[in-house]
Design a protein around this motif. Structure first.
Motif, PDB file in Angstrom:
ATOM      1  N   ARG A 193      80.106  94.373  -4.018  1.00 14.00           N
ATOM      2  CA  ARG A 193      79.686  95.782  -3.942  1.00 14.00           C
ATOM      3  C   ARG A 193      80.527  96.691  -4.820  1.00 14.00           C
ATOM      4  NH1 ARG A 193      80.516  95.726   2.285  1.00 14.00           N
ATOM      5  NH2 ARG A 193      82.239  94.576   1.381  1.00 14.00           N
ATOM      6  N   ASP A 194      81.778  96.309  -5.053  1.00 13.55           N
ATOM      7  CA  ASP A 194      82.666  97.157  -5.852  1.00 13.55           C
ATOM      8  C   ASP A 194      82.467  96.820  -7.340  1.00 13.55           C
ATOM      9  OD1 ASP A 194      84.930  98.068  -7.323  1.00 13.55           O
ATOM     10  OD2 ASP A 194      86.071  98.209  -5.465  1.00 13.55           O
ATOM     11  N   PHE A 199      90.867  79.214   4.786  1.00 12.02           N
ATOM     12  CA  PHE A 199      91.158  79.319   3.352  1.00 12.02           C
ATOM     13  C   PHE A 199      91.953  80.582   3.071  1.00 12.02           C
ATOM     14  CE2 PHE A 199      88.272  75.966   3.251  1.00 12.02           C
ATOM     15  CZ  PHE A 199      88.474  75.295   2.055  1.00 12.02           C
ATOM     16  N   ALA A 214      78.176  87.464  -3.362  1.00 10.78           N
ATOM     17  CA  ALA A 214      79.493  87.829  -2.827  1.00 10.78           C
ATOM     18  C   ALA A 214      80.607  87.017  -3.498  1.00 10.78           C
ATOM     19  CB  ALA A 214      79.515  87.627  -1.303  1.00 10.78           C
ATOM     20  N   SER A 221      82.993  88.218  -6.089  1.00 18.39           N
ATOM     21  CA  SER A 221      84.066  88.863  -6.853  1.00 18.39           C
ATOM     22  C   SER A 221      85.440  88.466  -6.325  1.00 18.39           C
ATOM     23  CB  SER A 221      83.903  90.388  -6.838  1.00 18.39           C
ATOM     24  OG  SER A 221      83.912  90.887  -5.515  1.00 18.39           O
ATOM     25  N   LYS A 222      85.475  87.820  -5.179  1.00 23.83           N
ATOM     26  CA  LYS A 222      86.755  87.385  -4.588  1.00 23.83           C
ATOM     27  C   LYS A 222      86.540  86.087  -3.819  1.00 23.83           C
ATOM     28  CE  LYS A 222      88.431  91.989  -3.348  1.00 23.83           C
ATOM     29  NZ  LYS A 222      88.595  92.879  -2.204  1.00 23.83           N
ATOM     30  N   LEU A 246      86.080  82.772  -1.653  1.00 20.06           N
ATOM     31  CA  LEU A 246      85.328  81.518  -1.776  1.00 20.06           C
ATOM     32  C   LEU A 246      84.188  81.647  -2.787  1.00 20.06           C
ATOM     33  CD1 LEU A 246      85.137  80.539   2.016  1.00 20.06           C
ATOM     34  CD2 LEU A 246      86.964  80.106   0.351  1.00 20.06           C
ATOM     35  N   ASN A 303      76.314  83.556   0.017  1.00 20.29           N
ATOM     36  CA  ASN A 303      77.610  83.884   0.602  1.00 20.29           C
ATOM     37  C   ASN A 303      77.577  85.368   0.914  1.00 20.29           C
ATOM     38  OD1 ASN A 303      80.394  83.500   1.279  1.00 20.29           O
ATOM     39  ND2 ASN A 303      81.007  84.310  -0.718  1.00 20.29           N
ATOM     40  N   ASN A 304      78.438  85.818   1.784  1.00 20.57           N
ATOM     41  CA  ASN A 304      78.499  87.235   2.132  1.00 20.57           C
ATOM     42  C   ASN A 304      79.809  87.476   2.864  1.00 20.57           C
ATOM     43  OD1 ASN A 304      77.801  89.907   2.562  1.00 20.57           O
ATOM     44  ND2 ASN A 304      75.877  89.461   3.596  1.00 20.57           N
ATOM     45  N   ASP A 334      74.741  95.273  -2.608  1.00 19.72           N
ATOM     46  CA  ASP A 334      75.006  94.805  -1.244  1.00 19.72           C
ATOM     47  C   ASP A 334      73.956  93.756  -0.888  1.00 19.72           C
ATOM     48  OD1 ASP A 334      75.210  94.415   1.490  1.00 19.72           O
ATOM     49  OD2 ASP A 334      75.523  96.529   1.947  1.00 19.72           O
ATOM     50  N   VAL A 335      74.384  92.504  -0.776  1.00 19.35           N
ATOM     51  CA  VAL A 335      73.441  91.412  -0.523  1.00 19.35           C
ATOM     52  C   VAL A 335      72.841  91.504   0.889  1.00 19.35           C
ATOM     53  CG1 VAL A 335      75.094  89.668   0.286  1.00 19.35           C
ATOM     54  CG2 VAL A 335      73.084  88.945  -0.990  1.00 19.35           C
ATOM     55  N   THR A 376      92.318  83.547   1.627  1.00 15.36           N
ATOM     56  CA  THR A 376      91.569  84.612   0.940  1.00 15.36           C
ATOM     57  C   THR A 376      91.939  85.944   1.592  1.00 15.36           C
ATOM     58  OG1 THR A 376      89.728  84.540   2.487  1.00 15.36           O
ATOM     59  CG2 THR A 376      89.589  83.050   0.585  1.00 15.36           C
ATOM     60  N   GLY A 426      86.939  75.671   6.698  1.00 14.84           N
ATOM     61  CA  GLY A 426      87.916  75.948   7.755  1.00 14.84           C
ATOM     62  C   GLY A 426      88.719  77.165   7.324  1.00 14.84           C
ATOM     63  N   ARG A 454      90.017  87.823   3.195  1.00 22.55           N
ATOM     64  CA  ARG A 454      89.414  87.924   4.525  1.00 22.55           C
ATOM     65  C   ARG A 454      90.318  87.285   5.585  1.00 22.55           C
ATOM     66  NH1 ARG A 454      84.871  88.539   7.775  1.00 22.55           N
ATOM     67  NH2 ARG A 454      84.540  86.906   9.293  1.00 22.55           N
ATOM     68  N   ARG A 509      75.072  82.264  11.631  1.00 22.06           N
ATOM     69  CA  ARG A 509      75.143  81.138  10.691  1.00 22.06           C
ATOM     70  C   ARG A 509      74.500  79.876  11.284  1.00 22.06           C
ATOM     71  NH1 ARG A 509      79.297  83.034   6.911  1.00 22.06           N
ATOM     72  NH2 ARG A 509      80.690  84.431   7.996  1.00 22.06           N
TER      73      ARG A 509
END
Ligand SMILES: NC(=O)c1ccc[n+]([C@@H]2O[C@H](COP(=O)([O-])OP(=O)(O)OC[C@H]3O[C@@H](n4cnc5c(N)ncnc54)[C@H](OP(=O)(O)O)[C@@H]3O)[C@@H](O)[C@H]2O)c1
Length: 259
Positions: free
Chosen positions: A39-40, A186, A14, A16-17, A19, A88-89, A65-66, A188, A184, A190, A157
Motif C-alpha cells: 500500500r505504501d 519468520f 503484499a 514490499s516486505k 515473506l 499474500n496479505n 490494497d489487495v 519479519t 511458522g 510483522r 485461512r
C-alpha cells in the motif's frame, strides 16, 4: 537448478516486505517478470528498484490494497495474463476472540480468504487456456496448529484452504497447480511487531520474548524470507507440476506431528 520459468509473468501480492518480498525476489532471480504490491507507494518503488538492480528482472510496482476490489482490479490490470499468482496479505491483528466485532470479522475474511479467491477467479481461466499456472497461497502454520489471539487469521485461512482444495483438483489436468505455504515463525516486521505487542501486554523485555520464542523452535532460530521465497519459486517451477492441493509447512520443525 533451472526452474524452467524464465520469462513467466508473476503477481506477488503484499510483497514490499517480509515473506512476500522473499517470494518476489526468488521469482525475479528465476527470470520471471514480477508485479510487486504493497500500500505504501514510496516503499514499494524503492523495493522495486532494489529487486531490479539485484536480479535484472522486469519489476512492475502496483501500489494498492489487495483487501479491496479496486486494489485487486489494479493488480489484474497490470498483469492480466499472469502465469504465477502468489497470494499474500497482512494478517489480522492479535485480538481476543471475544473482541472481534462483526465488521472486523468481515474484514479478516475479506483480507485472508476472499482476496485470494477473487484473484484466483480472475486469473485462473487464462492459466488453463495457456496450460500453465502456478498459484501459491501464503497462509500460516496456524491453519494446522492454532495460535491464541490469531483466531480470525487461522479461521479465514482455513476457509481459503478448504475452498481451493477442490479447485486444485478441478484444474490439475491443465497443468495449473494450487498449493499453500504454511510459515511458522519468520523474522519479519510483522513477527517483531507481534513480540513488541506481547512485551507491552506482559511488561516483559522484548529481547527476552524474542529469544525465548526462537528457543522454542526445534531449529532454534527464526526462518528467513529468502527460505519462503525459495520454496515458493520451486512450487512455481516447471518441475513442480505434479504437486498440487498441498499445504506445506516451513517452520523449523515447530509443528510436532509426524505428518
Ligand atoms: N512472519 C511470520 O512469522 C508469519 C508466520 C505465519 C504467517 N504469516 C503471514 O504471512 C503474511 C505476511 O507476513 P510478513 O511477516 O511477511 O509481514 P510483513 O513483514 O509485515 O510484510 C507485509 C507486507 O504486506 C504488505 N501489505 C500489508 N497489507 C496489505 C494490503 N492490504 N494490501 C497490499 N499489501 C499489503 C505490506 O506493505 P504495506 O504495509 O505498504 O501495504 C508488506 O509489504 C501475513 O499474512 C502473516 O500473517 C507470517
Amino acid at each position: 537448478m533451472d526452474l524452467g520459468i524464465k520469462g513467466r509473468k508473476a503477481i506477488v501480492c503484499a510483497s514490499s516486505k517480509g515473506l512476500g518480498r522473499g517470494c518476489a525476489t526468488a521469482l525475479a532471480e528465476a527470470g520471471c517478470e514480477v508485479v510487486i504490491n504493497g500500500r505504501d507507494a514510496g516503499v514499494l518503488e524503492t523495493v522495486a528498484d532494489e529487486i531490479r538492480r539485484a536480479t535484472g528482472a522486469k519489476i512492475v510496482a502496483v501500489a494498492a490494497d489487495v483487501g479491496t476490489e479496486a486494489g485487486r482490479a489494479a493488480l489484474v490490470a497490470a498483469c492480466p495474463d499472469a502465469d504465477i499468482l502468489v497470494n499474500n496479505n497482512g494478517g489480522p491483528p492479535w485480538r481476543n476472540f471475544r473482541d472481534i466485532d462483526h465488521a472486523a470479522l468481515l474484514e479478516g475474511v475479506e483480507a485472508n480468504m476472499i482476496a485470494p479467491i477473487s484473484l484466483i477467479q480472475a486469473l485462473i481461466d487464462g492459466m488453463i487456456e495457456r496450460k500453465f499456472g502456478r498459484i501459491v497461497n501464503i497462509t500460516s502454520g496456524s491453519v494446522k496448529a492454532p495460535l491464541s489471539g490469531l483466531d480470525l487469521s487461522s479461521g479465514a485461512r482455513a476457509g481459503l484452504t478448504g475452498f481451493v482444495a477442490g479447485v486444485a483438483r478441478e484444474v490439475a489436468a491443465a497443468n495449473v497447480t494450487i498449493n499453500q505455504i504454511l510459515p511458522g515463525a519468520f523474522d519479519t516486521d510483522r513477527l517483531r511487531k507481534g513480540s513488541q505487542g506481547a512485551a507491552a501486554r506482559t511488561g516483559k523485555d522484548f529481547d527476552e520474548i524474542w529469544a525465548t520464542r526462537a528457543a522454542d523452535i526445534p531449529a532454534k532460530r527464526y526462518g528467513t524470507p529468502g527460505e519462503v521465497g525459495a520454496l515458493c519459486a520451486f512450487l512455481a517451477s516447471a518441475q513442480a507440476g505434479y504437486i498440487t492441493g498441498q499445504n506445506i509447512l516451513i517452520d523449523g520443525g515447530a509443528f510436532p506431528g509426524a505428518f
